[in-house]
Scaffold this active site. Sequence first.
Site, PDB file in Angstrom:
ATOM      1  N   ASP A 123      -8.905  -9.991  -0.038  1.00  0.00           N
ATOM      2  CA  ASP A 123      -8.174  -9.064   0.822  1.00  0.00           C
ATOM      3  C   ASP A 123      -8.213  -7.649   0.253  1.00  0.00           C
ATOM      4  O   ASP A 123      -8.274  -6.674   1.000  1.00  0.00           O
ATOM      5  CB  ASP A 123      -6.725  -9.538   0.965  1.00  0.00           C
ATOM      6  CG  ASP A 123      -5.902  -8.605   1.824  1.00  0.00           C
ATOM      7  OD1 ASP A 123      -6.154  -8.575   3.047  1.00  0.00           O
ATOM      8  OD2 ASP A 123      -5.034  -7.895   1.288  1.00  0.00           O
ATOM      9  N   ASN A 133       0.834  -1.192   0.000  1.00  0.00           N
ATOM     10  CA  ASN A 133       0.000   0.000   0.000  1.00  0.00           C
ATOM     11  C   ASN A 133       0.880   1.257   0.000  1.00  0.00           C
ATOM     12  O   ASN A 133       2.107   1.161  -0.051  1.00  0.00           O
ATOM     13  CB  ASN A 133      -0.966  -0.015   1.190  1.00  0.00           C
ATOM     14  CG  ASN A 133      -0.239  -0.011   2.520  1.00  0.00           C
ATOM     15  OD1 ASN A 133       0.934   0.361   2.607  1.00  0.00           O
ATOM     16  ND2 ASN A 133      -0.925  -0.442   3.562  1.00  0.00           N
TER      17      ASN A 133
END
Lengths: 324, 324, 324
Positions: C198, C9
Site C-alpha cells: 500500500d 498521511n
Amino acid sequence: RIMRPDDANVAGNVHGGTILKMIEEAGAIISTRHCNSQAGEPCVAALARVERTDFLSPVCIGEVANVSAEITYTSRHSVEVQVNVMSENILTGAKKVTNKATLWYVPLSLKNVNKVLEVPPIQYARKEQEDEGKKRYEEQKLDRLETKQRNGDVIFPVINPELHTVGYSQSSLIHLVGPSDCTLLGFVHGGVTMKLMDEVAGIVAARHCKTNIVTASVDAINFHEKIKKGSVITISGRMTFTSNKSMEIEVFVDADPFVDEPRERYRAVSAFFTYVSLSKEGKPLPVPQLLTETEDEKRRFDEGKGRYLQTKAKRQAQVQQAAR
Amino acid sequence: RIMRPDDANVAGNVHGGTILKMIEEAGAIISTRHCNSQAGEPCVAALARVERTDFLSPVCIGEVANVSAEITYTSRHSVEVQVNVMSENILTGAKKVTNKATLWYVPLSLKNVNKVLEVPPIQYARKEQEDEGKKRYEEQKLDRLETKQRNGDVIFPVINPELHTVGYSQSSLIHLVGPSDCTLLGFVHGGVTMKLMDEVAGIVAARHCKTNIVTASVDAINFHEKIKKGSVITISGRMTFTSNKSMEIEVFVDADPFVDEPRERYRAVSAFFTYVSLSKEGKPLPVPQLLTETEDEKRRFDEGKGRYLQTKAKRQAQVQQAAR
Amino acid sequence: RIMRPDDANVAGNVHGGTILKMIEEAGAIISTRHCNSQAGEPCVAALARVERTDFLSPVCIGEVANVSAEITYTSRHSVEVQVNVMSENILTGAKKVTNKATLWYVPLSLKNVNKVLEVPPIQYARKEQEDEGKKRYEEQKLDRLETKQRNGDVIFPVINPELHTVGYSQSSLIHLVGPSDCTLLGFVHGGVTMKLMDEVAGIVAARHCKTNIVTASVDAINFHEKIKKGSVITISGRMTFTSNKSMEIEVFVDADPFVDEPRERYRAVSAFFTYVSLSKEGKPLPVPQLLTETEDEKRRFDEGKGRYLQTKAKRQAQVQQAAR
C-alpha cells in the site's frame, strides 16, 4: 537504551544506522539546549554535517548503548558536538568504545525556518582548544563547498546485470516522510536520514558479497538541503570500490516535495559508507572484487582506492604516533 | 529522549504509557547490571511490581525526558529501584519533575528461566535506610499476595449499552507478542505491557467523558506471571469509579499461550489507572458520573471510592507535614 | 487501537496499509487459535489469500479502530475468516463501517514449516452456510491458480519519463525483513507485506496526481510463496489504468533470499490497488489521465478498464438488489 532484535541483522549485530540515529539525537538535544540558553528567539538545531566516523566494535542485541555528548566548539552560526557511544554488556559488565563522532549543527529560528540565528559562545579551558576548534571549523567549511559541486550524479538502473558488477548490487528505497521522522520545524531529523542511508548501503553490500556484513565507517556526510514532512525521499546506493576485505558504497538522498509545492526533485544528502563482511566468529572475510564496466565506474573505483589508501595511511600514522 | 508525535495524544500530551515504558527500561537496565555485578550465573532482571505512581505534570511533544534510576534496597531475591523522570523543554530550559516511581525486580537465570537467583547486597549509607527498605519490602510482599486472590474477574461485553454506564466505555485490545516486545529470555518487557494497559485505559476514559484526557496516576501493578513470546494477550479495561474530576479504570491482562503449550488462558497482570480530563488550557474539567447498574458495579464503585478517599487523605497528610 | 500520526498521511487520513495490517493480525490470531484448539501438532496459520476489499470511509488520526473477526468456513486445509473494521470517533461517539474483508489461512506445522496440517471443522448453524462457504472456497482456489500464471512480469525502469506516463510515477522500495516483521515460524506476516504494498501504491498514485490520495479498494491478493526472515524484498508499483476519478496500480513483491540460501529471486505476491484523490473537504477530485506509450501499457490499460467496468456493474447490481 537496550538493543532489540529489530535494531540488528540476522547475525545479531546492531545496524550502524541505529547507532548513527542515536548519535544524532544526542547531538540535536545538546545543541538545541545550548542555542536556547540565552534569552532570544527560540530555535531548533539542524544537523549540517557529520565528520567521518569509524565503528570500532560491533554492538549486539541485549547490550546497552550509552551515549554521551559535549559541545566542543562554537562559531558564530554553528555548534560542534562530540558524541561518544559505549556499548555495555550488562550481564558481564564489559564496556567497549563503539563510536566517536563529531557533528555540526546550525540553529534555525522556530518562527522563520530560513533564518539562521547566532550561537551563544562557549568558554574554553585553554586558548588552544579554541584555536583547534576554529581550524576544524574552517576545514569542514571547505569540504562542504567541495562536495556540493560533486552532487549532480544520478544512479541509472541496469537491466539483467552480471554478478559482482556495479549494476548487480545497486539498490534504492523510497520513503514517505511521516511526522515521527521530523523535528519541531517539520523537517526530517538527520539521524532518520542516516539510518535509511545505512539500510540501503547494507543491502548493496549484502547483495554483493552474500554474507553477513557490518558498517565499518562512514565518511563525512553533508546535509545540503532540508527535507520537509510529506516529501518522498529516494535513497540510492551503488558500490564504488572494493579492497581485499572492505566495500565502499556511495549513497544519495533525493527529495521530491510533491505534495505541497511545485518544486523539482533535489539532492539533499550524499555520503560514502564502508562495510566489511564478518564470519560467524566475527572475523573479517575476503570480499569478491567489484567488476567495473564503464569509464565512470572505473574512475569512481580509482577515486575510492584513493580514499582507501589515504585512510589507511592516516591510521598507520596514528598508530605510530601512539607508539612513540 | 525527545518526545515524538506518536508518543502523544491529539492534544500533544505524551501518553502515560510511553513514560511508564521508559521508566521500566531504565529499571531493567540498572537491576540487571547490579545482579550480574558478581561472578556467578548470568541473569536478567524481571519486573515483579511497580508501586503506585503519580503523573505530576504532563509532558509535551518536543520536550526531552531525562530518566535517572538508583537501587535503593535489595532483599535476598529482589531489587528495589527508584526511577525519576524529569521533562525538559530544551527551548526554554524549563525542567519539571514528571514522575517518581518505585519498581521491584527479580533476577531470573539466563539458563533456566524458572530459577530465581540471589541478589548481591548493596551498601547503605545509614542503618535506617536499610530498615526502611525492609519495611517497604514486607509491605509490598503482603500486597502482592492479596491482589493475587482478587484476580478471577472477567469483563463481559454488553450489547447496546447506555451512555455513562460501565458497559458503554469498556474496551479491549488484543496484541500478538512479537520479538521486539521481549527480553533476552523471550518474555514480554513489563514496560510493553504497561504501555498497552495505559492505551486501553485511555480509550475507556475518552469514551466516557469524550474530551481530552491524561493519566493522573497508576496504582501498584503486580506482575503475577510471565508472558511468553508468541502469546496473544487480551488487555481489557472498565471504569470502576468517578469522582468530580477523576476516573478510575481497572485493567486486566490475560495471556493465551496457545501456540507452544496446551496451557489455559491466565491472568498475567491487573491494575487501576486514574485519568483526568483537561481543557485546552490544561485545567481539569468535571467528569460525568459513572452510572452503576449491577450489584458488582456498585460494589466496585464503593471500593474505588475507598481508594480515592484514602489517597486524598494521604496526600493531605503529606501536604500538612511539608507545611510544618 | 487509537490511530496515531504515523498511521496517517499529511492530510490526517489513515493509510489503507495500516488497516490491512490490523485486519491480517486479527485473522492470524483467530485462525491460529482455532487450528490449535484440538490436541495435536502445534501450528501457525499463514495467510494464503485476501479477497477484494473496499475502503468504505476514510479513518482519521485520533479515531479508534475496532476490529472483529469470525471464522466462517473451514475446508480440510484452510480457514476462511471474515474481519470487520469499524472506526469510532470517541469524542462524538460516531461509528462507521470502514472495511469488510475475507481472508484465507492455512495451518503450517511449528516443527516442520513445509507441512500443512488439518483444520478442525467448525459447526454451521444452517446447512446453506456450509454450502455457500464451499462455493467461495472453490472459487478462490480457481482464482489462485489463474494469478499464478500471470506472474512473470517485471517492471523496467524508464529514464527521463514524461509527466503522466507510466514510467513517470512507477516506484519501488526495498525492505530488509527484520524479526518484528515475522511470525513465530520466521516468515513475513502477510499484513506487513500488504502495508508495504500500500505504501508503494500510494507513492505511485501521489506522484501521478500530486494531490492527497487514499486507498479506495484492494483486489484479491494471493500469497504464492512464503518470505523468510533476512530476505530483501523489492516492492514495485506501476499505474495500469485511470478512470475520471480513480487510479489502478499494480504492485509486485519479489523476494531475494540471498543471505541464507543460493536461491534465485522469486515473485511472492502481486495485487491491484485502487486509489482516489481527495480535496481538503474530502470530496473526490478528477485524476489526470494516464498516458500509455507501449503496446503492453495499452493492453494493461484495457484490462484495467475491464476490471473497473466489472466492479462498477457489480456495485450497481448490489444497489438495485438492496433497493428492491
